[in-house]
Design a protein around this motif. Structure first.
Motif, PDB file in Angstrom:
ATOM      1  N   LEU A  92       0.817  -1.216   0.000  1.00  0.00           N
ATOM      2  CA  LEU A  92       0.000   0.000   0.000  1.00  0.00           C
ATOM      3  C   LEU A  92       0.849   1.264   0.000  1.00  0.00           C
ATOM      4  N   ASN A  93       2.000   1.189   0.613  1.00  0.00           N
ATOM      5  CA  ASN A  93       2.890   2.355   0.654  1.00  0.00           C
ATOM      6  C   ASN A  93       3.480   2.668  -0.721  1.00  0.00           C
ATOM      7  N   ALA A  94       3.489   1.686  -1.612  1.00  0.00           N
ATOM      8  CA  ALA A  94       4.106   1.864  -2.927  1.00  0.00           C
ATOM      9  C   ALA A  94       3.123   2.297  -4.015  1.00  0.00           C
ATOM     10  N   ILE A  95       1.832   2.322  -3.704  1.00  0.00           N
ATOM     11  CA  ILE A  95       0.856   2.687  -4.734  1.00  0.00           C
ATOM     12  C   ILE A  95       0.708   4.205  -4.804  1.00  0.00           C
ATOM     13  N   PRO A  96       0.116   4.718  -5.884  1.00  0.00           N
ATOM     14  CA  PRO A  96      -0.012   6.179  -6.048  1.00  0.00           C
ATOM     15  C   PRO A  96      -0.806   6.832  -4.909  1.00  0.00           C
ATOM     16  N   PRO A  97      -0.474   8.079  -4.585  1.00  0.00           N
ATOM     17  CA  PRO A  97      -1.129   8.783  -3.467  1.00  0.00           C
ATOM     18  C   PRO A  97      -2.652   8.880  -3.576  1.00  0.00           C
ATOM     19  N   HIS A  98      -3.177   9.068  -4.784  1.00  0.00           N
ATOM     20  CA  HIS A  98      -4.635   9.187  -4.898  1.00  0.00           C
ATOM     21  C   HIS A  98      -5.324   7.864  -4.560  1.00  0.00           C
ATOM     22  N   THR A  99      -4.700   6.751  -4.881  1.00  0.00           N
ATOM     23  CA  THR A  99      -5.246   5.440  -4.525  1.00  0.00           C
ATOM     24  C   THR A  99      -5.092   5.197  -3.032  1.00  0.00           C
ATOM     25  N   GLN A 100      -3.973   5.642  -2.477  1.00  0.00           N
ATOM     26  CA  GLN A 100      -3.775   5.520  -1.028  1.00  0.00           C
ATOM     27  C   GLN A 100      -4.873   6.256  -0.270  1.00  0.00           C
ATOM     28  N   ALA A 101      -5.235   7.444  -0.745  1.00  0.00           N
ATOM     29  CA  ALA A 101      -6.276   8.232  -0.075  1.00  0.00           C
ATOM     30  C   ALA A 101      -7.609   7.486  -0.091  1.00  0.00           C
ATOM     31  N   GLU A 102      -7.932   6.843  -1.208  1.00  0.00           N
ATOM     32  CA  GLU A 102      -9.179   6.088  -1.302  1.00  0.00           C
ATOM     33  C   GLU A 102      -9.161   4.880  -0.367  1.00  0.00           C
ATOM     34  N   ARG A 150     -18.173  -5.869  -4.754  1.00  0.00           N
ATOM     35  CA  ARG A 150     -17.272  -6.841  -5.393  1.00  0.00           C
ATOM     36  C   ARG A 150     -15.860  -6.283  -5.465  1.00  0.00           C
ATOM     37  N   SER A 151     -15.723  -5.015  -5.814  1.00  0.00           N
ATOM     38  CA  SER A 151     -14.398  -4.398  -5.903  1.00  0.00           C
ATOM     39  C   SER A 151     -13.708  -4.377  -4.541  1.00  0.00           C
ATOM     40  N   ILE A 152     -14.460  -4.037  -3.488  1.00  0.00           N
ATOM     41  CA  ILE A 152     -13.874  -4.023  -2.145  1.00  0.00           C
ATOM     42  C   ILE A 152     -13.426  -5.422  -1.753  1.00  0.00           C
ATOM     43  N   PHE A 153     -14.252  -6.435  -2.034  1.00  0.00           N
ATOM     44  CA  PHE A 153     -13.874  -7.811  -1.710  1.00  0.00           C
ATOM     45  C   PHE A 153     -12.576  -8.197  -2.405  1.00  0.00           C
ATOM     46  N   PHE A 154     -12.507  -7.983  -3.707  1.00  0.00           N
ATOM     47  CA  PHE A 154     -11.321  -8.414  -4.447  1.00  0.00           C
ATOM     48  C   PHE A 154     -10.084  -7.605  -4.059  1.00  0.00           C
ATOM     49  N   LEU A 155     -10.263  -6.347  -3.694  1.00  0.00           N
ATOM     50  CA  LEU A 155      -9.137  -5.552  -3.198  1.00  0.00           C
ATOM     51  C   LEU A 155      -8.618  -6.142  -1.892  1.00  0.00           C
ATOM     52  N   LEU A 156      -9.513  -6.399  -0.951  1.00  0.00           N
ATOM     53  CA  LEU A 156      -9.102  -6.960   0.335  1.00  0.00           C
ATOM     54  C   LEU A 156      -8.479  -8.345   0.175  1.00  0.00           C
ATOM     55  N   GLN A 157      -9.106  -9.188  -0.626  1.00  0.00           N
ATOM     56  CA  GLN A 157      -8.585 -10.537  -0.832  1.00  0.00           C
ATOM     57  C   GLN A 157      -7.215 -10.505  -1.502  1.00  0.00           C
TER      58      GLN A 157
END
Length: 188
Positions: A92-102, A150-157
């Motif tokens: 998570l620390n390596a992903i873009p800042p806008h995605t981190q904020a979400e 579905r998106s939240i599930f697949f992100l968490l998984q």
């Protein structure tokens, strides 16, 4: 014009997703934060992205999703789960800042006691959340007609899976000898 004649998305799906998204945005941006009254366990992890409540969330999710792969010894299990959380943190620390904020907003949303009670059946800390209820809820999200769930599930998984299989501490529990065994092999 044949594409316009096909129903790619129904009006009902758009309305359901829009309403859920509006509620999600309202709760996460209106200053509705998870209360710090819940005691979070200090795991002593040096995470750069996840705060202690985010660490608890992913620790509990990893324990629920990976329980068949985890060692039976409690100290070894805790060591593996801590490594999983640190792997998730580095990802998570390596992903873009806008995605981190979400993602931070999603973590804050899931840490709200009322949301956790409604979704997972427990408004107390993550460690007291029932594993079966957590798995049942995640499985419902996986097949939900609402794309956001579905998106939240697949992100968490995917984050839990990356965190688990990326760490060498977990390799012995799944029978993987490590990358060294393949160094002498030639392919082709």
């Amino acid at each position: 014009m044949a594409i316009l004649d096909q129903k790619l998305i129904t009006r009902r799906t758009v309305v359901k997703t829009s309403l859920l998204g509006a509620v999600f945005l309202y709760l996460t941006t209106s200053g509705c934060q998870g209360k710090e009254t819940n005691i979070t366990k200090d795991r002593g992890l040096e995470c750069r992205f996840l705060d202690p409540s985010g660490q608890d969330l992913f620790y509990t999710l990893a324990e629920a999703l990976l329980f068949t792969f985890l060692p039976k010894d409690s100290k070894e299990k805790e060591k593996v789960l801590n490594e999983v959380v640190q792997g998730i943190d580095s990802y998570l620390n390596a992903i873009p800042p806008h995605t981190q904020a979400e993602i931070k907003e999603a973590i804050q949303f899931l840490n709200i006691g009322v949301v956790r009670w409604y979704v997972f059946g427990s408004s107390s800390d993550w460690e007291q959340t029932n594993r079966e209820t957590l798995i049942k809820t995640l499985n419902q999200w996986k097949v939900s007609s609402i794309g956001l769930l579905r998106s939240i599930f697949f992100l968490l998984q995917s984050m839990v899976t990356i965190g688990y299989f990326d760490t060498s501490v977990s390799w012995k529990h799944i029978g993987y000898p490590g990358p060294e065994h393949a160094l002498g092999l030639r392919h082709g």
